[in-house]
Motif scaffolding. Structure first.
Motif, PDB file in Angstrom:
ATOM      1  N   THR A   1       0.844  -1.186   0.000  1.00  0.00           N
ATOM      2  CA  THR A   1       0.000   0.000   0.000  1.00  0.00           C
ATOM      3  C   THR A   1       0.882   1.239   0.000  1.00  0.00           C
ATOM      4  O   THR A   1       1.991   1.238   0.540  1.00  0.00           O
ATOM      5  CB  THR A   1      -0.955   0.027   1.212  1.00  0.00           C
ATOM      6  OG1 THR A   1      -0.217  -0.150   2.418  1.00  0.00           O
ATOM      7  CG2 THR A   1      -2.012  -1.059   1.093  1.00  0.00           C
ATOM      8  N   PHE A   2       0.357   2.279  -0.622  1.00  0.00           N
ATOM      9  CA  PHE A   2       1.064   3.550  -0.744  1.00  0.00           C
ATOM     10  C   PHE A   2       0.192   4.618  -0.100  1.00  0.00           C
ATOM     11  O   PHE A   2      -1.008   4.692  -0.369  1.00  0.00           O
ATOM     12  CB  PHE A   2       1.315   3.873  -2.224  1.00  0.00           C
ATOM     13  CG  PHE A   2       2.069   2.781  -2.930  1.00  0.00           C
ATOM     14  CD1 PHE A   2       3.452   2.768  -2.935  1.00  0.00           C
ATOM     15  CD2 PHE A   2       1.392   1.757  -3.560  1.00  0.00           C
ATOM     16  CE1 PHE A   2       4.153   1.748  -3.569  1.00  0.00           C
ATOM     17  CE2 PHE A   2       2.084   0.735  -4.203  1.00  0.00           C
ATOM     18  CZ  PHE A   2       3.466   0.730  -4.210  1.00  0.00           C
TER      19      PHE A   2
ATOM     20  N   ALA B   1      -6.625 -13.790  10.883  1.00  0.00           N
ATOM     21  CA  ALA B   1      -5.327 -14.394  10.570  1.00  0.00           C
ATOM     22  C   ALA B   1      -5.541 -15.792   9.987  1.00  0.00           C
ATOM     23  O   ALA B   1      -6.571 -16.416  10.267  1.00  0.00           O
ATOM     24  CB  ALA B   1      -4.478 -14.464  11.840  1.00  0.00           C
ATOM     25  N   PRO B   2      -4.609 -16.267   9.196  1.00  0.00           N
ATOM     26  CA  PRO B   2      -3.329 -15.659   8.867  1.00  0.00           C
ATOM     27  C   PRO B   2      -3.501 -14.546   7.829  1.00  0.00           C
ATOM     28  O   PRO B   2      -4.290 -14.665   6.907  1.00  0.00           O
ATOM     29  CB  PRO B   2      -2.509 -16.815   8.306  1.00  0.00           C
ATOM     30  CG  PRO B   2      -3.517 -17.746   7.719  1.00  0.00           C
ATOM     31  CD  PRO B   2      -4.748 -17.599   8.579  1.00  0.00           C
ATOM     32  N   TYR B   3      -2.752 -13.473   8.028  1.00  0.00           N
ATOM     33  CA  TYR B   3      -2.829 -12.297   7.169  1.00  0.00           C
ATOM     34  C   TYR B   3      -1.818 -12.417   6.034  1.00  0.00           C
ATOM     35  O   TYR B   3      -0.797 -13.089   6.175  1.00  0.00           O
ATOM     36  CB  TYR B   3      -2.522 -11.036   7.979  1.00  0.00           C
ATOM     37  CG  TYR B   3      -3.384 -10.900   9.201  1.00  0.00           C
ATOM     38  CD1 TYR B   3      -4.746 -10.635   9.075  1.00  0.00           C
ATOM     39  CD2 TYR B   3      -2.854 -11.055  10.467  1.00  0.00           C
ATOM     40  CE1 TYR B   3      -5.555 -10.518  10.203  1.00  0.00           C
ATOM     41  CE2 TYR B   3      -3.662 -10.932  11.597  1.00  0.00           C
ATOM     42  CZ  TYR B   3      -4.999 -10.664  11.454  1.00  0.00           C
ATOM     43  OH  TYR B   3      -5.792 -10.560  12.560  1.00  0.00           O
ATOM     44  N   PRO B   4      -2.065 -11.732   4.923  1.00  0.00           N
ATOM     45  CA  PRO B   4      -1.059 -11.716   3.862  1.00  0.00           C
ATOM     46  C   PRO B   4       0.141 -10.868   4.277  1.00  0.00           C
ATOM     47  O   PRO B   4       0.044 -10.063   5.209  1.00  0.00           O
ATOM     48  CB  PRO B   4      -1.796 -11.067   2.688  1.00  0.00           C
ATOM     49  CG  PRO B   4      -2.883 -10.256   3.306  1.00  0.00           C
ATOM     50  CD  PRO B   4      -3.262 -10.963   4.575  1.00  0.00           C
ATOM     51  N   ASN B   5       1.257 -11.064   3.584  1.00  0.00           N
ATOM     52  CA  ASN B   5       2.395 -10.149   3.760  1.00  0.00           C
ATOM     53  C   ASN B   5       1.893  -8.744   3.449  1.00  0.00           C
ATOM     54  O   ASN B   5       1.004  -8.580   2.610  1.00  0.00           O
ATOM     55  CB  ASN B   5       3.521 -10.471   2.779  1.00  0.00           C
ATOM     56  CG  ASN B   5       4.113 -11.829   3.000  1.00  0.00           C
ATOM     57  OD1 ASN B   5       4.019 -12.401   4.069  1.00  0.00           O
ATOM     58  ND2 ASN B   5       4.721 -12.360   1.961  1.00  0.00           N
TER      59      ASN B   5
ATOM     60  N   GLU C   1      -3.172   3.945  -2.389  1.00  0.00           N
ATOM     61  CA  GLU C   1      -3.165   2.992  -3.499  1.00  0.00           C
ATOM     62  C   GLU C   1      -2.798   1.624  -2.942  1.00  0.00           C
ATOM     63  O   GLU C   1      -1.998   1.531  -2.008  1.00  0.00           O
ATOM     64  CB  GLU C   1      -2.155   3.417  -4.566  1.00  0.00           C
ATOM     65  CG  GLU C   1      -2.148   2.544  -5.789  1.00  0.00           C
ATOM     66  CD  GLU C   1      -1.299   3.117  -6.921  1.00  0.00           C
ATOM     67  OE1 GLU C   1      -0.943   2.343  -7.825  1.00  0.00           O
ATOM     68  OE2 GLU C   1      -0.999   4.325  -6.908  1.00  0.00           O
ATOM     69  N   ILE C   2      -3.389   0.575  -3.514  1.00  0.00           N
ATOM     70  CA  ILE C   2      -3.123  -0.782  -3.043  1.00  0.00           C
ATOM     71  C   ILE C   2      -2.881  -1.700  -4.237  1.00  0.00           C
ATOM     72  O   ILE C   2      -3.604  -1.644  -5.227  1.00  0.00           O
ATOM     73  CB  ILE C   2      -4.285  -1.313  -2.161  1.00  0.00           C
ATOM     74  CG1 ILE C   2      -3.978  -2.704  -1.630  1.00  0.00           C
ATOM     75  CG2 ILE C   2      -5.616  -1.260  -2.891  1.00  0.00           C
ATOM     76  CD1 ILE C   2      -4.941  -3.181  -0.550  1.00  0.00           C
ATOM     77  N   LYS C   3      -1.829  -2.508  -4.141  1.00  0.00           N
ATOM     78  CA  LYS C   3      -1.557  -3.530  -5.155  1.00  0.00           C
ATOM     79  C   LYS C   3      -1.338  -4.851  -4.446  1.00  0.00           C
ATOM     80  O   LYS C   3      -1.025  -4.886  -3.249  1.00  0.00           O
ATOM     81  CB  LYS C   3      -0.365  -3.160  -6.033  1.00  0.00           C
ATOM     82  CG  LYS C   3       0.959  -3.076  -5.313  1.00  0.00           C
ATOM     83  CD  LYS C   3       2.098  -2.665  -6.222  1.00  0.00           C
ATOM     84  CE  LYS C   3       2.241  -3.549  -7.377  1.00  0.00           C
ATOM     85  NZ  LYS C   3       3.247  -4.361  -7.720  1.00  0.00           N
ATOM     86  N   ALA C   4      -1.511  -5.962  -5.166  1.00  0.00           N
ATOM     87  CA  ALA C   4      -1.455  -7.255  -4.510  1.00  0.00           C
ATOM     88  C   ALA C   4      -0.989  -8.350  -5.456  1.00  0.00           C
ATOM     89  O   ALA C   4      -1.057  -8.222  -6.669  1.00  0.00           O
ATOM     90  CB  ALA C   4      -2.839  -7.617  -3.963  1.00  0.00           C
TER      91      ALA C   4
END
Length: 134
Positions: free
Chosen positions: A81-82, A104-108, A123-126
């Motif tokens: 995220t930005f 949980a478990p959460y993503p990195n 902004e969010i990228k994945a």
């Protein structure tokens, strides 16, 4: 060396914005999905003025890209995220994040403070693993 063609994924609608800015919403590579940064824009592409609503719209845009590839937030393994003002925005981002990501478990997750996001504040990228077909 054989080079494979990019396998682009697009959610329904908003194609004109992707074409205008010349990028794909996501690229499928094997069983991974690389999602471009999503912002909290209104239908005309302009920034949502309310910050928390802007974050919620960005997450909704991400969800629509994931869905177009057969994924959900449960398939997300890495998030970046930005933020234009991380310290003052943290609580709002966490409220939206917690309502979407779940338990949980959460993503990195990597959060980056930036000075410019083309008029946006978040902004969010994945990266997601595409589930095997049932």
């Amino acid at each position: 060396m054989v080079r494979s063609k990019r396998d682009a994924v697009f959610p329904p609608g908003r194609q004109a914005l992707y074409d205008k800015h010349r990028y794909s919403a996501a690229i499928r590579s094997g069983d991974l999905l690389f999602v471009s940064g999503q912002v909290g824009s209104r239908e005309d592409g302009s920034p949502e003025p309310d910050f928390e609503a802007q974050v919620a719209r960005a997450f909704a845009r991400l969800a629509s890209v994931l869905e177009a590839a057969g994924c959900t937030f449960d398939d997300v393994v890495d998030v970046t995220t930005f933020h234009t003002d991380p310290e003052s925005q943290f609580d709002a981002v966490m409220r939206v994040r917690d309502s979407v990501i779940g338990a949980a478990p959460y993503p990195n997750w990597t959060a980056v403070g930036v000075t410019w996001l083309a008029g946006f504040d978040f902004e969010i990228k994945a990266i997601a693993r595409i589930p095997a077909a049932a």
